[in-house]
Write an enzyme that holds these catalytic residues in place. Structure first.
Site, PDB file in Angstrom:
ATOM      1  N   HIS A 216      70.914  20.404  59.383  1.00 31.48           N
ATOM      2  CA  HIS A 216      70.893  18.966  59.096  1.00 31.48           C
ATOM      3  C   HIS A 216      71.211  18.714  57.627  1.00 31.48           C
ATOM      4  O   HIS A 216      70.811  19.481  56.764  1.00 31.48           O
ATOM      5  CB  HIS A 216      69.525  18.378  59.464  1.00 31.48           C
ATOM      6  CG  HIS A 216      69.302  18.394  60.944  1.00 31.48           C
ATOM      7  ND1 HIS A 216      68.080  18.186  61.522  1.00 31.48           N
ATOM      8  CD2 HIS A 216      70.163  18.592  61.960  1.00 31.48           C
ATOM      9  CE1 HIS A 216      68.186  18.245  62.836  1.00 31.48           C
ATOM     10  NE2 HIS A 216      69.445  18.508  63.128  1.00 31.48           N
ATOM     11  N   GLU A 219      75.766  14.246  53.319  1.00 33.90           N
ATOM     12  CA  GLU A 219      76.937  14.747  52.598  1.00 33.90           C
ATOM     13  C   GLU A 219      77.775  13.618  52.025  1.00 33.90           C
ATOM     14  O   GLU A 219      78.099  12.656  52.707  1.00 33.90           O
ATOM     15  CB  GLU A 219      77.790  15.620  53.528  1.00 33.90           C
ATOM     16  CG  GLU A 219      78.867  16.396  52.781  1.00 33.90           C
ATOM     17  CD  GLU A 219      79.509  17.463  53.659  1.00 33.90           C
ATOM     18  OE1 GLU A 219      78.988  18.601  53.678  1.00 33.90           O
ATOM     19  OE2 GLU A 219      80.505  17.155  54.333  1.00 33.90           O
ATOM     20  N   GLY A 391      81.473  19.504  59.507  1.00 35.70           N
ATOM     21  CA  GLY A 391      81.770  20.884  59.150  1.00 35.70           C
ATOM     22  C   GLY A 391      80.483  21.594  58.802  1.00 35.70           C
ATOM     23  O   GLY A 391      79.431  20.970  58.675  1.00 35.70           O
ATOM     24  N   MET A 393      78.378  23.770  55.920  1.00 34.35           N
ATOM     25  CA  MET A 393      78.242  23.473  54.493  1.00 34.35           C
ATOM     26  C   MET A 393      79.476  23.941  53.709  1.00 34.35           C
ATOM     27  O   MET A 393      79.884  25.087  53.813  1.00 34.35           O
ATOM     28  CB  MET A 393      76.992  24.182  53.970  1.00 34.35           C
ATOM     29  CG  MET A 393      76.611  23.827  52.581  1.00 34.35           C
ATOM     30  SD  MET A 393      75.014  24.538  52.185  1.00 34.35           S
ATOM     31  CE  MET A 393      75.289  26.254  52.586  1.00 34.35           C
ATOM     32  N   SER A 397      84.808  18.197  57.359  1.00 35.20           N
ATOM     33  CA  SER A 397      84.392  17.528  58.595  1.00 35.20           C
ATOM     34  C   SER A 397      85.609  16.774  59.120  1.00 35.20           C
ATOM     35  O   SER A 397      86.558  16.512  58.386  1.00 35.20           O
ATOM     36  CB  SER A 397      83.263  16.538  58.323  1.00 35.20           C
ATOM     37  OG  SER A 397      82.102  17.216  57.880  1.00 35.20           O
ATOM     38  N   HIS A 416      81.446  19.635  69.122  1.00 40.21           N
ATOM     39  CA  HIS A 416      80.502  18.961  68.222  1.00 40.21           C
ATOM     40  C   HIS A 416      80.469  19.536  66.822  1.00 40.21           C
ATOM     41  O   HIS A 416      79.853  18.961  65.929  1.00 40.21           O
ATOM     42  CB  HIS A 416      79.103  18.960  68.818  1.00 40.21           C
ATOM     43  CG  HIS A 416      78.277  20.166  68.489  1.00 40.21           C
ATOM     44  ND1 HIS A 416      78.684  21.448  68.745  1.00 40.21           N
ATOM     45  CD2 HIS A 416      77.055  20.270  67.918  1.00 40.21           C
ATOM     46  CE1 HIS A 416      77.736  22.289  68.354  1.00 40.21           C
ATOM     47  NE2 HIS A 416      76.747  21.609  67.854  1.00 40.21           N
ATOM     48  N   GLY A 417      81.080  20.682  66.598  1.00 40.53           N
ATOM     49  CA  GLY A 417      81.002  21.254  65.263  1.00 40.53           C
ATOM     50  C   GLY A 417      81.664  22.606  65.211  1.00 40.53           C
ATOM     51  O   GLY A 417      82.467  22.945  66.069  1.00 40.53           O
TER      52      GLY A 417
END
Length: 493
Positions: A216, A219, A391, A393, A397, A416-417
DNA sequence: ATGTAC
């Protein structure tokens, strides 16, 4: 390249029994495991295939044995092993003949992402990123067990569990447009606080407006590239623009809901004599008392998560106002959209030439409804819903938009990622948080975290390439690339 | 993901 120590890192070039049926589409045939009612489908490039875990394929096959499953048991290109169902899994079950399963949603109910645009450009925050991050870190409690100053009363909590983020807007934590620019207007209908245990209430009460931990984050980003100018304009995004992303979920409340109802549904498996290949697939007939109780509690936790992200966004807007010395109109910090990554929803889909009500379980998957769908906000109806892909860290994204193929091949769902390739424990053995923080700083990305170990656990090297994952869904026409967002600064939980 | 095991 450094490698971790556990089996999640092993590269498996061959997984026996699965077949490629098209570019980026792999089939898990009916014969892969006994009892499969439908085949499995894994959407995956050749390159990502080398990271696919056999255990995740086995989970796709296990899900295919569940009663009432429709078309395919699916996994997105970011799939990896999860509790019972794979993370990145999508499965739809007939609303009458099928089942509902907490494993198909996951522990972090409505873990999700919201994207905020602005009137600012990247250059407007030159030299201000560190101060902004420090203030954001103070304004949003983060880390495991973090609590906020907000204490919802019992009646307020019940309203949140029932109606979602509308409560926050009515309390002054945001504006009406925040609701229209949110999946489901920040609510899944059917939230039932009476199915949320006293323990889940107790855990949820002090955590509204808190970030949590793990992947979580908050950003600070900028728009680095536009792929689809028409959709970008509809989403009010442009090159060089400053954006802001919030990624979090339902905290202890959702976790407790999952724990409580898993216990209850494990008992229901025996009561309804459901034959399961894996106990973690605990479920009950969709219309049973037990499954509907879970659904009511799951919807409540999802509604809590949307409220949580709404309150966090509000506090971040205040920080921007103070730090930039600008008012709300000047800042233009409008919510672009908010998507759930971990929910089950009752939706209508085309199956076998007719319309059908199904419970779509998305666990680490984003809804991806196309242009014209009535559940897409009016402002975006001509282009499709925003699909937000955070994205890991320090990595980009993506903003995509829902496409028609998603309705045809994935029950209106996309990835989703990035998807983990190394476990948290592996990451902590392999990386040091302080070093990762230094490396990122060298790339112009500042990081704040509740604890350095979180930075190690979430190091860029423990995830697949988000670009590769996004390219697969783009090529398949499940969701189309709209914009790439590059990080400037991150607050980790 | 999670009062990071009950």
């Amino acid at each position: 390249m450094k490698r971790g120590f556990d089996r999640m890192d092993t590269e498996g070039p061959e997984i026996e029994g699965i077949e490629r049926v098209d570019n980026d589409i792999w089939q898990v045939p009916l014969g892969y495991k006994p009892g499969m009612r439908v085949p499995g489908r894994i959407y995956l490039s050749d390159k990502l295939f080398t990271n696919l875990e056999k255990e995740a394929v086995d989970q796709v096959a296990n899900v295919a044995t569940l009663p009432g499953i429709q078309k395919f048991s699916m996994a997105m290109p970011d799939a990896h092993v999860g509790y019972g169902f794979p993370i990145g899994g999508v499965a739809a079950f007939d609303a009458e003949e099928g089942i509902i399963s907490p494993g198909g949603v996951g522990f972090d109910i409505n873990c999700g992402v919201r994207l905020i645009r602005s009137n600012l450009e990247k250059s407007d925050v030159d030299g201000k990123v560190n101060n902004l991050l420090d203030s954001l870190f103070k304004a949003v409690p983060s880390g495991v067990g973090s609590k906020s100053r907000i204490r919802a009363s019992e009646s307020e909590l019940e309203e949140i569990f029932t109606n979602g983020s509308r409560w926050a807007v009515e309390e002054g934590y945001g504006v009406e447009a925040d609701l229209t620019h949110c999946e489901g207007e920040g609510c899944i209908e059917g939230g039932d606080p009476s199915q949320v245990s006293a323990k889940a209430h107790k855990r949820g009460r002090p955590q509204l407006g808190t970030l949590g931990s793990g992947n979580h984050f908050l950003e600070l980003q900028y728009v680095d590239e536009i792929y689809d100018p028409v959709a970008a304009e509809a989403f009010n995004l442009k090159q060089g623009q400053l954006t802001f992303m919030v990624h979090c979920g339902s905290r202890g409340a959702g976790h407790q809901v999952c724990t409580d109802h898993l216990r209850n549904l494990t008992r229901a498996v025996e009561k309804y004599k459901i034959d399961l290949p894996d106990k973690q697939l605990a479920c009950a007939p969709a219309q049973s008392e037990e499954a509907q109780a879970y659904f009511g509690a799951m919807a409540s936790a999802a509604n809590y998560a949307w409220t949580n992200r709404q309150i966090i966004m509000h506090h971040c807007r205040e920080v921007f106002g103070q730090q930039m010395n600008m008012d709300a109109d000047e800042l233009g910090l409008d919510l672009v959209y908010d998507v759930a990554h971990n929910v089950a929803k009752l939706e209508e889909h085309d199956v076998d030439g007719g319309k059908k009500q199904v419970y779509v379980h998305r666990k680490g998957a984003t809804r991806s409804f196309p242009a014209g769908h009535p559940d897409v906000p009016k402002a975006y109806r001509a282009v499709g819903q925003p699909v937000l892909i955070p994205g890991s860290m320090g990595t980009p994204s993506y903003v995509l938009c829902g496409k028609q193929s998603a309705m045809d091949v994935s029950f209106g769902s996309a990835c989703h990622g990035a998807g983990r390739v190394m476990s948290r424990s592996g990451a902590k053995h392999t990386f040091r948080g302080e070093q990762i923080q230094k490396d990122l700083s060298g790339q112009g990305i500042s990081v704040r975290a509740a604890h350095p170990s979180v930075i190690a656990e979430e190091a860029p090297g423990v995830y697949k390439s988000s670009s590769e994952v996004v390219d697969v869904v783009d090529r398949l026409g499940i969701a189309g690339k709209v914009a790439k967002l590059m990080p400037l600064g991150v607050v980790k939980g």
